[in-house]
Design an enzyme around this catalytic site. Structure first.
Site, PDB file in Angstrom:
ATOM      1  N   ASP A  12       0.816  -1.229   0.000  1.00 40.71           N
ATOM      2  CA  ASP A  12       0.000   0.000   0.000  1.00 40.71           C
ATOM      3  C   ASP A  12       0.841   1.267   0.000  1.00 40.71           C
ATOM      4  O   ASP A  12       0.425   2.304   0.517  1.00 40.71           O
ATOM      5  CB  ASP A  12      -0.944   0.065   1.218  1.00 40.71           C
ATOM      6  CG  ASP A  12      -1.724  -1.202   1.409  1.00 40.71           C
ATOM      7  OD1 ASP A  12      -2.206  -1.722   0.391  1.00 40.71           O
ATOM      8  OD2 ASP A  12      -1.854  -1.664   2.552  1.00 40.71           O
ATOM      9  N   GLU A  13       2.011   1.185  -0.572  1.00 39.44           N
ATOM     10  CA  GLU A  13       2.892   2.362  -0.573  1.00 39.44           C
ATOM     11  C   GLU A  13       2.524   3.344  -1.686  1.00 39.44           C
ATOM     12  O   GLU A  13       3.027   4.468  -1.711  1.00 39.44           O
ATOM     13  CB  GLU A  13       4.361   1.941  -0.770  1.00 39.44           C
ATOM     14  CG  GLU A  13       4.932   1.051   0.324  1.00 39.44           C
ATOM     15  CD  GLU A  13       4.795  -0.441  -0.009  1.00 39.44           C
ATOM     16  OE1 GLU A  13       4.058  -0.759  -0.981  1.00 39.44           O
ATOM     17  OE2 GLU A  13       5.384  -1.261   0.694  1.00 39.44           O
ATOM     18  N   HIS A  40      -4.229  -2.423  -5.923  1.00 40.55           N
ATOM     19  CA  HIS A  40      -3.670  -1.093  -6.145  1.00 40.55           C
ATOM     20  C   HIS A  40      -4.829  -0.160  -6.428  1.00 40.55           C
ATOM     21  O   HIS A  40      -5.726  -0.519  -7.186  1.00 40.55           O
ATOM     22  CB  HIS A  40      -2.793  -1.060  -7.386  1.00 40.55           C
ATOM     23  CG  HIS A  40      -1.666  -2.022  -7.346  1.00 40.55           C
ATOM     24  ND1 HIS A  40      -0.700  -1.970  -6.382  1.00 40.55           N
ATOM     25  CD2 HIS A  40      -1.345  -3.037  -8.144  1.00 40.55           C
ATOM     26  CE1 HIS A  40       0.167  -2.924  -6.613  1.00 40.55           C
ATOM     27  NE2 HIS A  40      -0.197  -3.594  -7.674  1.00 40.55           N
TER      28      HIS A  40
HETATM   29  P1  GDP Z   1      -0.269   0.048  -3.728  1.00 42.75           P
HETATM   30  O1  GDP Z   1      -0.835  -1.288  -3.418  1.00 42.75           O
HETATM   31  O2  GDP Z   1       1.165   0.164  -3.332  1.00 42.75           O
HETATM   32  O3  GDP Z   1      -0.501   0.474  -5.137  1.00 42.75           O
HETATM   33  O4  GDP Z   1      -1.031   1.098  -2.813  1.00 42.75           O
HETATM   34  P2  GDP Z   1      -2.607   1.314  -2.655  1.00 42.75           P
HETATM   35  O5  GDP Z   1      -3.200   1.634  -3.935  1.00 42.75           O
HETATM   36  O6  GDP Z   1      -3.194   0.212  -1.877  1.00 42.75           O
HETATM   37  O7  GDP Z   1      -2.620   2.572  -1.672  1.00 42.75           O
HETATM   38  C1  GDP Z   1      -2.179   3.784  -2.028  1.00 42.75           C
HETATM   39  C2  GDP Z   1      -3.307   4.795  -1.820  1.00 42.75           C
HETATM   40  O8  GDP Z   1      -2.739   6.075  -1.763  1.00 42.75           O
HETATM   41  C3  GDP Z   1      -4.283   4.844  -2.991  1.00 42.75           C
HETATM   42  O9  GDP Z   1      -5.551   5.200  -2.498  1.00 42.75           O
HETATM   43  C4  GDP Z   1      -3.726   5.957  -3.864  1.00 42.75           C
HETATM   44  O10 GDP Z   1      -4.697   6.607  -4.660  1.00 42.75           O
HETATM   45  C5  GDP Z   1      -3.182   6.876  -2.844  1.00 42.75           C
HETATM   46  N1  GDP Z   1      -2.017   7.651  -3.237  1.00 42.75           N
HETATM   47  C6  GDP Z   1      -0.930   7.267  -3.956  1.00 42.75           C
HETATM   48  N2  GDP Z   1      -0.028   8.258  -3.991  1.00 42.75           N
HETATM   49  C7  GDP Z   1      -0.547   9.280  -3.258  1.00 42.75           C
HETATM   50  C8  GDP Z   1      -0.077  10.588  -2.896  1.00 42.75           C
HETATM   51  O11 GDP Z   1       1.031  10.983  -3.218  1.00 42.75           O
HETATM   52  N3  GDP Z   1      -0.923  11.331  -2.112  1.00 42.75           N
HETATM   53  C9  GDP Z   1      -2.137  10.908  -1.700  1.00 42.75           C
HETATM   54  N4  GDP Z   1      -2.875  11.705  -0.947  1.00 42.75           N
HETATM   55  N5  GDP Z   1      -2.597   9.676  -2.013  1.00 42.75           N
HETATM   56  C10 GDP Z   1      -1.814   8.898  -2.784  1.00 42.75           C
END
Ligand code: GDP
Length: 426
Positions: A12-13, A40
């Site tokens: 979830d990064e 994601h």
């Molecule tokens: P992943 O599994 O690593 O792709 O991560 P997730 O999608 O589960 O979680 C990342 C969350 O953070 C998602 O809701 C994205 O839309 C959000 N997100 C990603 N980058 C940023 C950012 O720079 N700022 C904010 N506020 N949200 C972000």
């Protein structure tokens, strides 16, 4: 040229956002491990999407999405996902599925559910998508490879062999209804029909793409701390989450991976159980959870509230090291704009000694966080596109983290959208 986008922490990064962004200049996006158990979240001009199996390159016309051999292929979920994005106006993506990928069967999902039930409070916090039973069967050599769907004699023989084995568990350990041969065969035939148009020798396809100088993105799921070898065992996932495994799970030479972009979130979050030294609780945690991510820190697949905490330099340095990081993408920094002061975990105290090395699980259980507190910047940084325009305390936070983890932060993400990114030369 191959680039990997992987996670430094518990997952979830923000890998989905970074992959979606980098896919603009990529020809192929490849999933190389994991299954539909984690997701994601991606926000772009088509809307907001939660992807579990499809690579985050599916939103562009020019990319081919590859489900590599290392993936736990859940065929109904893959099709459901294709439908959900095309229903929302995304053009039908070009997808290839490795003929060496193995298939998540309905009995894997049942086994996962029954085992969690049996373990009760001692469960591993599985998402019950069948991932652990799937990978167990793969290594026990009783999995179904996509290529095998096209060999009817083999299917008949194998179904019987699997029934003999699984039904002992279903009957005597779980006390559940038994599996039936015809139902399993029907399931396999359904999958054959669904997957046939997409099945290909994807490793050969990628080799050809490399010869033609195409750009390939490898998209990892979860992060270093959930790796079965290097993570917080046993609270880990069942396939390697490291960039190195990208070579195996996609079927490409390891030396082709030239760039490893490790995604690190500006604070910590984790879905599910396991060691999390800098975790915070109570009102402080509730506020970060509510403001976190994009609309709160709740799991993309499960909807479960994520555990949250301060940035952990010890875990992240380790997480970056095991990935073989060339670049760090530092994400979700905008969320911290509400804080006057920001604690950062810079060491672990274990039995009275402070260390900056990430230890094995038994020691982690005893570790207490050692914090340094940095001043906040107290404003909204979304919309800023140049590093120099960030508030001084915000730059100080980024530079402090960079120094402690020891890897260059070359991208700073300050919002969920593709364009919310600040490139930085070190
Ligand atoms: P992943 O599994 O690593 O792709 O991560 P997730 O999608 O589960 O979680 C990342 C969350 O953070 C998602 O809701 C994205 O839309 C959000 N997100 C990603 N980058 C940023 C950012 O720079 N700022 C904010 N506020 N949200 C972000």
């Amino acid at each position: 040229m191959v680039k990997a986008v992987v996670g430094a922490n518990w997952g979830d990064e923000g890998k989905g956002k970074i992959t979606d962004m980098l896919a603009e200049h990529a020809d192929l996006v490849v999933r190389f491990q994991g299954g539909a158990n984690a997701g994601h979240t991606i926000k772009n001009h088509y809307g907001k999407f939660s992807l579990h199996t499809l690579p985050s390159g599916v939103f562009y016309n020019h990319t081919t999405s590859v489900i590599g051999n290392g993936v736990a292929l859940d065929i109904p979920k893959l099709f459901g996902e294709i439908k959900s994005i095309t229903d929302q106006g995304v053009p039908k993506p070009k997808i290839l599925v490795s003929d060496r990928a193995q298939i998540v069967m309905s009995y894997h999902v049942l086994l996962d559910q029954y085992e969690e039930e049996r373990l009760g409070g001692k469960s591993f916090g599985s998402t019950k998508s069948g991932i652990a039973p799937f990978y167990s069967d793969k290594y026990a050599k009783i999995g179904f490879q996509v290529s095998e769907l096209f060999d009817e004699a083999l299917l008949q023989e194998k179904v019987q062999r699997i029934l003999d084995l699984k039904n002992i568990l279903f009957e005597h350990l779980y006390h559940k209804p038994l599996l039936k041969a015809q139902e399993l065969l029907d399931e396999l035939h359904r999958y054959r029909e669904m997957v046939a148009p997409y099945a290909a020798d994807t490793a050969a396809y990628l080799q050809q793409a490399l010869k033609e100088d195409k750009t390939i993105l490898l998209e990892g799921q979860l992060g270093t701390l959930r790796d079965p070898e290097h993570g917080i065992y046993p609270m880990v996932t069942s396939s390697p989450t490291l960039a190195g495994y990208g070579a195996v799970g996609a079927g490409i030479p390891p030396y082709e991976i030239k760039q490893v972009i490790t995604v690190c979130k500006a604070y910590s979050s984790a879905v599910g159980a396991g060691e999390f030294v800098s975790e915070i609780f109570g009102d402080e945690a509730e506020e970060l959870r509510r403001r976190g991510g994009d609309g709160g820190e709740y799991g993309a697949t499960t909807g479960r509230p994520r555990r949250v905490g301060w940035f952990d330099c010890v875990a992240s340095r380790y997480g970056c090291r095991l990935q073989g990081t060339t670049d760090v993408a530092f994400t979700v920094l905008d969320v911290l704009g509400y804080l006057d002061q920001i604690p950062v975990c810079v060491g672990y105290e274990i039995d009275g000694t402070v260390t900056t090395e990430f230890p094995t699980t038994a020691s982690l259980k005893k570790a207490k966080p050692v914090y340094e507190v940095l001043p906040g910047w107290n404003c909204d940084i979304t919309g800023i596109r140049k590093y120099e325009e960030l508030p001084q305390n915000c730059r100080r936070y980024i530079e402090f983290v960079q120094e402690r983890i020891g890897y260059p932060i070359t991208m700073v993400s300050n919002g969920p959208k593709r364009e919310d990114i600040i490139y930085r030369n070190n």
